[in-house]
Design a protein around this motif. Structure first.
Motif, PDB file in Angstrom:
ATOM      1  N   ALA A  41       0.874  -1.178  -0.031  1.00 17.63           N
ATOM      2  CA  ALA A  41       0.103  -0.136   0.008  1.00 17.63           C
ATOM      3  C   ALA A  41       0.900   1.255   0.016  1.00 17.63           C
ATOM      4  O   ALA A  41       0.348   2.305  -0.532  1.00 17.63           O
ATOM      5  N   SER A  42       1.991   1.155   0.641  1.00 23.45           N
ATOM      6  CA  SER A  42       2.776   2.327   0.523  1.00 23.45           C
ATOM      7  C   SER A  42       3.353   2.619  -0.784  1.00 23.45           C
ATOM      8  O   SER A  42       3.856   3.943  -1.148  1.00 23.45           O
ATOM      9  N   GLY A  43       3.315   1.741  -1.820  1.00 31.21           N
ATOM     10  CA  GLY A  43       3.695   2.190  -3.011  1.00 31.21           C
ATOM     11  C   GLY A  43       2.436   2.203  -3.828  1.00 31.21           C
ATOM     12  O   GLY A  43       2.494   2.542  -4.987  1.00 31.21           O
ATOM     13  N   ARG A  44       1.464   2.216  -3.271  1.00 36.10           N
ATOM     14  CA  ARG A  44      -0.221   2.760  -3.750  1.00 36.10           C
ATOM     15  C   ARG A  44      -0.235   1.663  -4.950  1.00 36.10           C
ATOM     16  O   ARG A  44      -0.719   2.101  -6.144  1.00 36.10           O
ATOM     17  N   HIS A  45       0.047   0.324  -4.812  1.00 37.03           N
ATOM     18  CA  HIS A  45      -0.465  -0.373  -5.541  1.00 37.03           C
ATOM     19  C   HIS A  45      -1.761  -1.094  -5.391  1.00 37.03           C
ATOM     20  O   HIS A  45      -2.173  -0.992  -4.086  1.00 37.03           O
ATOM     21  N   PRO A  46      -2.614  -1.641  -6.466  1.00 38.61           N
ATOM     22  CA  PRO A  46      -3.800  -2.302  -6.083  1.00 38.61           C
ATOM     23  C   PRO A  46      -3.420  -3.399  -5.605  1.00 38.61           C
ATOM     24  O   PRO A  46      -2.387  -4.366  -5.972  1.00 38.61           O
TER      25      PRO A  46
END
Length: 262
Positions: free
Chosen positions: A80-85
């Motif tokens: 989530a820290s990399g804004r991945h789905p």
């Protein structure tokens, strides 16, 4: 926790690559190729592949079965820290309830037994993927396939309960079958439906055998063997109950077709 990929020695590697691109001694395409091989983030119990999206077009998916809630949450936090789905497969509602305490935007999909966490607003999906299920009992596997394709950016059509015991039900959907670019076909029992679908269309069909059936079905082995021995040329087959694998493959195929027609 030992972080690799964006920390430690690898930030120096990235800086060197960027400086070479700026100087003109390396092309952007070559730099992108090298970035694909950068390592991972080591959490001790899991090695999070931060660069899978760069190599494969979609980030790592979390197989939830067998993992503890703290392990799932820790992996989700890093992703989530990399804004991945984020897609977590094979989890019961009890796991979702604990996960949602940490991620309020997480959604549970009961039919697929999966959790999703998508940053930002969802974008319109690419059309072309169709999921067909032989029976209502096959829907959990079919929904895992459909949800996988959807979180990978595709709009998914569904045709359920059209098994060969009543073939006229399938034939009522010929127009939808012919409009699809790739079809995932899920069936248990003797596993005949994917062969039938593949005989009717000129697009890739991915057969998914399920463990639905009685004694000599051997928990999906009969359906698997039936699909592997299909007389319908070009039928692809994944493992028993592997809706995720079928949905992923369908997404890659659909995107490849779309890109080749641009």
């Amino acid at each position: 926790m030992q972080a690799r990929g964006w920390l430690g020695v690898n930030i120096e590697q990235i800086e060197k690559l960027l400086k070479r691109v700026r100087r003109g001694t390396m092309t952007p395409d070559e730099a992108k190729r090298r970035l694909r091989t950068l390592p991972y983030e080591d959490l001790g119990f899991a090695k999070v592949d931060n660069h899978r999206a760069l190599r494969r077009g979609f980030p790592e998916v979390i197989f939830g079965e067998g993992k503890t809630v703290p392990q799932i949450v820790a992996i989700m936090r890093r992703m989530a820290s990399g804004r991945h789905p984020i897609l977590v497969t094979r989890v019961p509602p009890s796991v979702y309830r604990q996960v949602r305490r940490r991620f309020r935007s997480a959604r549970y999909h009961p039919d697929a037994r999966a959790i999703t966490l998508v940053p930002g607003r969802p974008k319109p999906g690419r059309p072309g993927v169709l999921v067909v299920a032989a029976g209502t009992s096959d829907i959990p596997v079919a929904e895992e396939a459909a949800l996988t394709a959807e979180i990978m950016g595709h709009s998914v059509g569904r045709i359920y309960d059209v098994g060969i015991a009543g073939l006229h039900r399938l034939l009522d959907h010929l127009d939808r079958l012919h409009r699809a670019r790739v079809i995932v076909c899920v069936a248990g029992m003797e596993g005949a439906l994917p062969s039938m679908v593949a005989s009717l269309v000129g697009v890739p069909v991915i057969g998914v055998p399920t463990s639905v059936g009685y004694g000599t079905g051997i928990k999906g082995v009969a359906a698997l063997m039936g699909m592997l021995n299909s007389c319908s040329s070009g039928l692809l087959v994944v493992n028993i109950d592997n809706g995720f694998g079928a949905g992923y493959a369908a997404s890659v195929i659909n995107l490849s077709i779309i890109n080749n027609h641009r």
